[in-house]
Scaffold this active site. Structure first.
Site, mmCIF file in Angstrom:
data_model
loop_
_atom_site.group_PDB
_atom_site.id
_atom_site.type_symbol
_atom_site.label_atom_id
_atom_site.label_comp_id
_atom_site.label_asym_id
_atom_site.label_seq_id
_atom_site.Cartn_x
_atom_site.Cartn_y
_atom_site.Cartn_z
ATOM 1 N N GLY A 55 -7.924 -27.989 -67.693
ATOM 2 C CA GLY A 55 -8.824 -29.101 -67.969
ATOM 3 C C GLY A 55 -8.276 -30.390 -67.385
ATOM 4 O O GLY A 55 -7.104 -30.467 -67.006
ATOM 5 N N CYS A 82 -2.458 -23.817 -67.470
ATOM 6 C CA CYS A 82 -2.415 -25.223 -67.063
ATOM 7 C C CYS A 82 -2.548 -26.141 -68.287
ATOM 8 O O CYS A 82 -1.622 -26.219 -69.076
ATOM 9 C CB CYS A 82 -3.477 -25.500 -66.003
ATOM 10 S SG CYS A 82 -3.182 -27.030 -65.081
ATOM 11 N N TYR A 83 -3.684 -26.811 -68.474
ATOM 12 C CA TYR A 83 -3.853 -27.647 -69.675
ATOM 13 C C TYR A 83 -3.650 -26.806 -70.935
ATOM 14 O O TYR A 83 -3.095 -27.288 -71.934
ATOM 15 C CB TYR A 83 -5.242 -28.279 -69.687
ATOM 16 C CG TYR A 83 -5.501 -29.139 -70.909
ATOM 17 C CD1 TYR A 83 -5.060 -30.458 -70.954
ATOM 18 C CD2 TYR A 83 -6.182 -28.632 -72.012
ATOM 19 C CE1 TYR A 83 -5.279 -31.244 -72.082
ATOM 20 C CE2 TYR A 83 -6.415 -29.407 -73.135
ATOM 21 C CZ TYR A 83 -5.967 -30.716 -73.168
ATOM 22 O OH TYR A 83 -6.190 -31.496 -74.295
ATOM 23 N N HIS A 181 -2.618 -21.413 -61.831
ATOM 24 C CA HIS A 181 -3.945 -20.843 -62.080
ATOM 25 C C HIS A 181 -3.999 -19.408 -61.555
ATOM 26 O O HIS A 181 -4.179 -19.181 -60.356
ATOM 27 C CB HIS A 181 -5.018 -21.689 -61.397
ATOM 28 C CG HIS A 181 -5.266 -22.996 -62.076
ATOM 29 N ND1 HIS A 181 -6.159 -23.140 -63.115
ATOM 30 C CD2 HIS A 181 -4.720 -24.225 -61.877
ATOM 31 C CE1 HIS A 181 -6.164 -24.398 -63.523
ATOM 32 N NE2 HIS A 181 -5.292 -25.073 -62.797
ATOM 33 N N GLU A 183 -6.353 -17.315 -62.005
ATOM 34 C CA GLU A 183 -7.731 -16.880 -61.796
ATOM 35 C C GLU A 183 -8.254 -17.131 -60.381
ATOM 36 O O GLU A 183 -9.242 -16.519 -59.969
ATOM 37 C CB GLU A 183 -8.667 -17.564 -62.806
ATOM 38 C CG GLU A 183 -8.879 -19.055 -62.620
ATOM 39 C CD GLU A 183 -7.826 -19.920 -63.294
ATOM 40 O OE1 GLU A 183 -8.113 -21.099 -63.552
ATOM 41 O OE2 GLU A 183 -6.714 -19.420 -63.552
ATOM 42 N N SER A 235 -39.173 -12.552 -58.166
ATOM 43 C CA SER A 235 -39.052 -13.383 -56.972
ATOM 44 C C SER A 235 -38.565 -12.592 -55.770
ATOM 45 O O SER A 235 -38.738 -13.019 -54.632
ATOM 46 C CB SER A 235 -38.062 -14.526 -57.234
ATOM 47 O OG SER A 235 -36.746 -14.016 -57.371
ATOM 48 N N GLY A 236 -37.948 -11.448 -56.025
ATOM 49 C CA GLY A 236 -37.296 -10.698 -54.959
ATOM 50 C C GLY A 236 -35.817 -10.991 -54.875
ATOM 51 O O GLY A 236 -35.085 -10.336 -54.139
ATOM 52 N N GLY A 237 -35.355 -11.992 -55.633
ATOM 53 C CA GLY A 237 -33.939 -12.303 -55.697
ATOM 54 C C GLY A 237 -33.187 -11.267 -56.512
ATOM 55 O O GLY A 237 -33.774 -10.430 -57.203
ATOM 56 N N VAL A 238 -31.880 -11.346 -56.459
ATOM 57 C CA VAL A 238 -31.034 -10.329 -57.099
ATOM 58 C C VAL A 238 -31.263 -10.277 -58.601
ATOM 59 O O VAL A 238 -31.437 -9.203 -59.182
ATOM 60 C CB VAL A 238 -29.545 -10.616 -56.798
ATOM 61 C CG1 VAL A 238 -28.656 -9.600 -57.502
ATOM 62 C CG2 VAL A 238 -29.283 -10.597 -55.301
ATOM 63 N N ASP A 239 -31.264 -11.433 -59.253
ATOM 64 C CA ASP A 239 -31.308 -11.450 -60.723
ATOM 65 C C ASP A 239 -32.617 -10.876 -61.260
ATOM 66 O O ASP A 239 -32.616 -10.013 -62.146
ATOM 67 C CB ASP A 239 -31.100 -12.874 -61.240
ATOM 68 C CG ASP A 239 -29.776 -13.467 -60.788
ATOM 69 O OD1 ASP A 239 -28.847 -12.692 -60.514
ATOM 70 O OD2 ASP A 239 -29.676 -14.704 -60.703
ATOM 71 N N SER A 240 -33.750 -11.360 -60.749
ATOM 72 C CA SER A 240 -35.030 -10.863 -61.259
ATOM 73 C C SER A 240 -35.236 -9.402 -60.868
ATOM 74 O O SER A 240 -35.830 -8.624 -61.628
ATOM 75 C CB SER A 240 -36.187 -11.722 -60.748
ATOM 76 O OG SER A 240 -36.369 -11.588 -59.348
ATOM 77 N N LYS A 381 -22.844 -12.916 -61.651
ATOM 78 C CA LYS A 381 -23.579 -12.429 -60.487
ATOM 79 C C LYS A 381 -22.972 -11.154 -59.902
ATOM 80 O O LYS A 381 -23.708 -10.224 -59.531
ATOM 81 C CB LYS A 381 -23.609 -13.516 -59.404
ATOM 82 C CG LYS A 381 -24.326 -13.124 -58.130
ATOM 83 C CD LYS A 381 -25.826 -13.096 -58.301
ATOM 84 C CE LYS A 381 -26.375 -14.507 -58.298
ATOM 85 N NZ LYS A 381 -27.856 -14.532 -58.332
#
Length: 526
Positions: A55, A82-83, A181, A183, A235-240, A381
């Protein structure tokens, strides 16, 4: 199925979501919560361990974010990053000070406890042995404060040239802390450290897998929906797309998808969406041709924010109209994913400048009396993509590059006309084709596209003067889309793409390549 869970407490780090993703990559379920979250909210998750994020604050500031009492009272292992490390040290009786020499960027880490489970499996660095330590090739530091004195019970595990306590632990109480870090991708063996913490120290089971998730969500959707009917804006996007496949897997023809062709999609995408979901996946799909409606609404509009608002409102009205034509609908399914949930939870608590407005089905009016079904709301994602593959969706959908909700309207700078949209579609298709031929999609570039600029330049074609539009090509590499760097594409690839665009796309006589990173720029131009 009850999963072993790790809770990441967010202290404002730009990498907080990335920590949670890394834990998930180790097949352990993880949730991100604000450090302000109530004890009831957090402990209801039955965490087997806590990770305290980094942070921007200093622990000795009066208004600094605090360490909740329940974390230490829980008796679960705690890892401070870190923080988070400084917070543990400060709270437990150590000393944190502002460093005279701040440490930002790559640093060499010397491990002083070679047998500690936190560093199990870490490879020896290129410099080999040094004063009883092993030098790891690199870690990523980003801090102005440092721990100057460890709390009672802690022992040093590793140090860097500027941080005498770059890693430390109290083994008896299960407290672990690192100043770097783990990550981020710049700490190559950081994922292994986080895996060691969740598996070896917290003893979590690696049961967070796509197969388990499909089984759990299938049962949950069936129980929630019953005999009801579900509508989903595709929509054709990945999520939908993945949300549609999962809901269809659970309730079959009780789901109807509505696909709105706005005229703002890339070359061939409208046809591909209908073919994939209606013919290949067997999902009930209502395809709406709304091209003329959108072109009329966007006529003469050049301001990007006005474009976005018009497109969002138009989508809502069309979706509402089509949903009502279907008759009785009980549920609205959405492709909401975990970053959306985290962002929404933060609204009202933090203030941030609006860089650009987004639209999605979440803006539907209150008088649409649907219950929400959001089966992906706890997934990142990369997890959504893995799930889509497990559900049998084609790579052309799963690995579809990120595409803005307003579509080509924000890549066609200036006025939107059908002629300019077709010009942009053709240039973009050529660029994608050349990237794919050179195997520069997916792994090498995380997002790539063409932009049509509202300026003209003089050129020469044959023996004649031309005065035509300019296309800008954009390709970026990124780990998390919060920051991005421009892709160092081969000159020959760019040359071929440029030559083809100028020769094959009417109305374009100049091509440029965008070499702006994020920040200071954004990935999209509008």
């Amino acid at each position: 199925m009850k999963h072993d869970t790790i809770v990441v407490l967010d202290y404002g780090s730009q990498y907080a979501q990335l920590i949670a993703r890394r834990v998930r990559e180790a097949n352990v379920y993880c949730e991100l919560r604000s450090w302000r979250a109530t004890v009831e909210e957090v402990m209801a998750l039955e965490p087997k361990g806590f990770i305290l994020s980094g942070g921007p604050n200093s622990v000795y500031d009066p208004a600094a974010p605090a360490l909740p009492d329940y974390v230490l009272r829980s008796g679960r292992p705690v890892l401070g990053i870190c923080y988070g490390m400084q917070l543990l040290a400060h709270h437990l009786g150590g000393q944190v000070v502002g460093s005279k020499k701040r440490e930002y960027g790559l640093a060499a880490l010397f491990i002083d406890a070679l047998d500690h489970p936190l560093f199990s499996g870490w490879q020896m660095g290129e410099d080999g042995e040094r004063s009883g330590s092993r030098r790891i090739q690199q870690v990523w530091m980003s801090h102005g404060d440092k721990v100057e004195a460890l709390p009672p019970g802690f022992r040093v595990l590793a140090h860097s040239e500027n941080s005498p306590y770059a890693a430390a632990a109290d083994l008896d109480r299960g407290y672990y802390a690192v100043q770097f870090h783990p990550e981020v991708v710049h700490t190559p063996q950081g994922r292994l450290l986080l895996s060691n913490f969740v598996h070896r120290i917290c003893e979590c089971r690696p049961d967070w897998t796509p197969a388990n998730f499909i089984d759990e969500q299938t049962n949950a959707i069936r129980e929630r929906v019953g005999d009801g009917r579900v509508v989903l804006g595709l929509s054709g996007g990945v999520d939908s797309a993945v949300a549609a496949a999962l809901v269809h897997h659970a309730v079959g023809d009780q789901l109807t998808c509505v696909f709105v062709d706005t005229g703002l999609l890339r070359s061939g995408e409208a046809v591909k969406v209908v073919q994939t979901f209606q013919q290949e996946q067997g999902i009930k799909l209502v395809a709406v041709n709304a091209v003329e409606e959108y072109l009329e609404a966007l006529g003469g509009i050049t301001d990007p924010e006005r474009k976005r608002r018009i497109i969002g409102e138009k989508f809502i009205r069309i979706f509402e109209r089509e949903a009502r034509r279907l008759g009785q609908i009980d549920f609205l399914a959405q492709g909401t994913i975990y970053p959306d949930v985290i962002e929404s939870a933060g609204k009202g608590r933090n203030e941030a400048q609006v860089i650009k407005t987004h639209h999605n089905v979440g803006g539907l009016p209150d008088d649409m009396q649907f219950e929400l079904v959001e089966p992906l709301r706890m997934l990142f994602k990369d997890e959504v993509r893995k799930l889509g593959t497990a559900l049998g969706l084609p790579d052309s959908i799963i690995w579809r590059q990120p595409f803005p909700g307003p579509g080509l309207a924000v890549r066609c700078l200036g006025e939107i006309t059908w002629e300019r949209l077709e010009r942009l579609r053709a240039a973009d298709a050529i660029f994608m084709d050349e990237l794919e031929r050179a195997d520069y999609l997916r792994e090498t570039t995380q997002q790539a596209f063409a932009v049509l600029l509202p300026v003209k330049s003089v050129g020469v074609m044959g023996d004649g003067r031309t005065y035509q539009e300019v296309v800008a090509l954009r390709a970026v590499t990124t780990e998390d889309f919060m920051t991005a760097d421009w892709a160092r594409l081969p000159y020959e690839l760019l040359a071929v793409a440029s030559r083809r665009i100028v020769n094959e796309v009417p109305g374009v006589n100049r091509v440029v390549y965008d070499i702006t990173s994020k920040p200071p720029g954004t990935i999209e131009w509008e």
